[in-house]
Design a protein around this motif. Structure first.
Motif, mmCIF file in Angstrom:
data_model
loop_
_atom_site.group_PDB
_atom_site.id
_atom_site.type_symbol
_atom_site.label_atom_id
_atom_site.label_comp_id
_atom_site.label_asym_id
_atom_site.label_seq_id
_atom_site.Cartn_x
_atom_site.Cartn_y
_atom_site.Cartn_z
ATOM 1 N N ASP A 194 0.857 -1.188 0.000
ATOM 2 C CA ASP A 194 0.000 0.000 0.000
ATOM 3 C C ASP A 194 0.896 1.243 0.000
ATOM 4 O O ASP A 194 1.686 1.445 0.926
ATOM 5 N N HIS A 244 0.562 3.509 3.016
ATOM 6 C CA HIS A 244 1.085 2.870 4.225
ATOM 7 C C HIS A 244 2.612 2.851 4.258
ATOM 8 O O HIS A 244 3.201 3.150 5.302
ATOM 9 N N ASP A 278 -1.828 6.734 8.580
ATOM 10 C CA ASP A 278 -2.762 5.973 7.746
ATOM 11 C C ASP A 278 -4.005 6.769 7.388
ATOM 12 O O ASP A 278 -5.123 6.348 7.674
ATOM 13 N N HIS A 288 -5.612 8.166 3.986
ATOM 14 C CA HIS A 288 -5.480 8.180 2.526
ATOM 15 C C HIS A 288 -5.957 9.522 1.970
ATOM 16 O O HIS A 288 -6.851 10.135 2.526
HETATM 17 ZN ZN ZN Z 1 -4.890 2.486 4.987
#
Ligand code: ZN
Ligand code: FE
Ligand code: FE
Length: 293
Positions: free
Chosen positions: A186, A189, A233, A235
């Protein structure tokens, strides 16, 4: 580059009354050729029986659209935490939920389920890795489907594990069924975890050295609301965060990531999904300044 196979989509919902058929329609409306979904609510383990979810109708649409079903991704619910054994009820529940989710994934005809490795909640990363590997061993010892679990790289919020490639590798190494495991990278992340996301070649080289690119099953394409190493975290929409369009475009089209599904999990803006525009820009390579307004 001409034989580069791009699979790009976003997470989609699965709601009454159309369920899976609606999920496929949603993905197609974004111009996607893959997608990711939860087989029920992300935050709990209450699940409707597969027979009510219009799976055959969804599969028919998938076939008609020429979508490669093996590129469609399931995401496991968040309540799972096999990393901490202090609460044995939660450890046992995690085994149950992962087992059931793998069966459900197979029931949709999908091959990959993304799993957050969990949080150690004070037990320490080393114990957490041992626990999650044990949890997965129990799950796989009772399952003979061909579904693979893609362990997601995490941002390092709270006591999350899986925040370095080494930790993810250690989980795979300690599990007795490594062939059933892969990885979901990710972008938000790993940037939040402290990797220099703009060095795309460097990151993929490091991933290959520590884990092996053959283990990479999914890439989550997200911008981040926070700078490198923030462990938050959160987005952000493509081009609106600290990662930026150029870097995310590189991940989407990187020759080493040929054929690996790329999934957007960026936030809704003004209560509207951003995915049609984001997918279009990431396909074309043309960023439209202020596209969200
Ligand atoms: Zn996430
Ligand atoms: Fe996730
Ligand atoms: Fe993700």
């Amino acid at each position: 580059m001409s034989d580069y196979k791009l699979y790009i989509g976003s997470h989609v919902s699965m709601n009454s009354p159309e369920f899976y058929e609606g999920s496929v329609k949603e993905a197609l409306s974004y111009g996607a050729n893959t997608f990711m979904f939860y087989t029920g609510a992300p935050q709990n383990s209450y699940r409707k029986p597969l027979s009510e979810l219009k799976i055959q109708e969804g599969k028919k649409l998938i076939k008609e659209a020429g979508i490669d079903e093996s590129k469609i991704i399931v995401h496991a619910p968040y309540i799972i935490n096999g990393a901490n054994k202090a609460r044995e009820d939660l450890f046992d529940l995690s085994i149950k939920v992962i087992s059931s989710e793998i069966k459900r994934t197979a029931g949709f005809g999908c091959k990959t389920i993304v799993l957050h490795p969990g949080a150690h909640v004070g037990a320490g990363a080393e114990n957490a890795i041992k626990n999650i590997a044990e949890c997965l061993d129990i799950v796989f010892s009772q399952d003979n489907s061909d579904v693979r679990i893609a362990i997601e790289t995490m941002a390092g919020k709270g006591t999350e594990i899986g925040i370095t490639f080494e930790q993810v590798r250690a989980i795979i190494d300690q599990c007795h069924y490594p062939e059933r495991l892969g990885v979901c990278l990710d972008t938000c992340h790993i940037s939040d975890a402290g990797y220099d996301i703009k060095d795309v070649d460097g990151i993929l080289k490091e991933f290959d050295r520590v884990i092996g690119l053959d283990k990479l099953l999914v890439v989550h394409i997200n911008d981040s609301k926070n700078p490198m190493g923030a462990h938050k975290d959160r987005h952000e929409n493509i081009g609106y965060g600290y990662i930026g369009f150029e870097t995310l475009y590189k991940f989407v089209h990187h020759p080493l990531l040929n054929g690996i599904p790329k999934i957007l999990e960026t936030p809704y803006f003004n209560e509207k999904p951003p995915y049609k525009q984001e997918i279009q820009m990431l396909k074309d390579g043309q960023y439209i300044e202020g596209w969200r307004e």
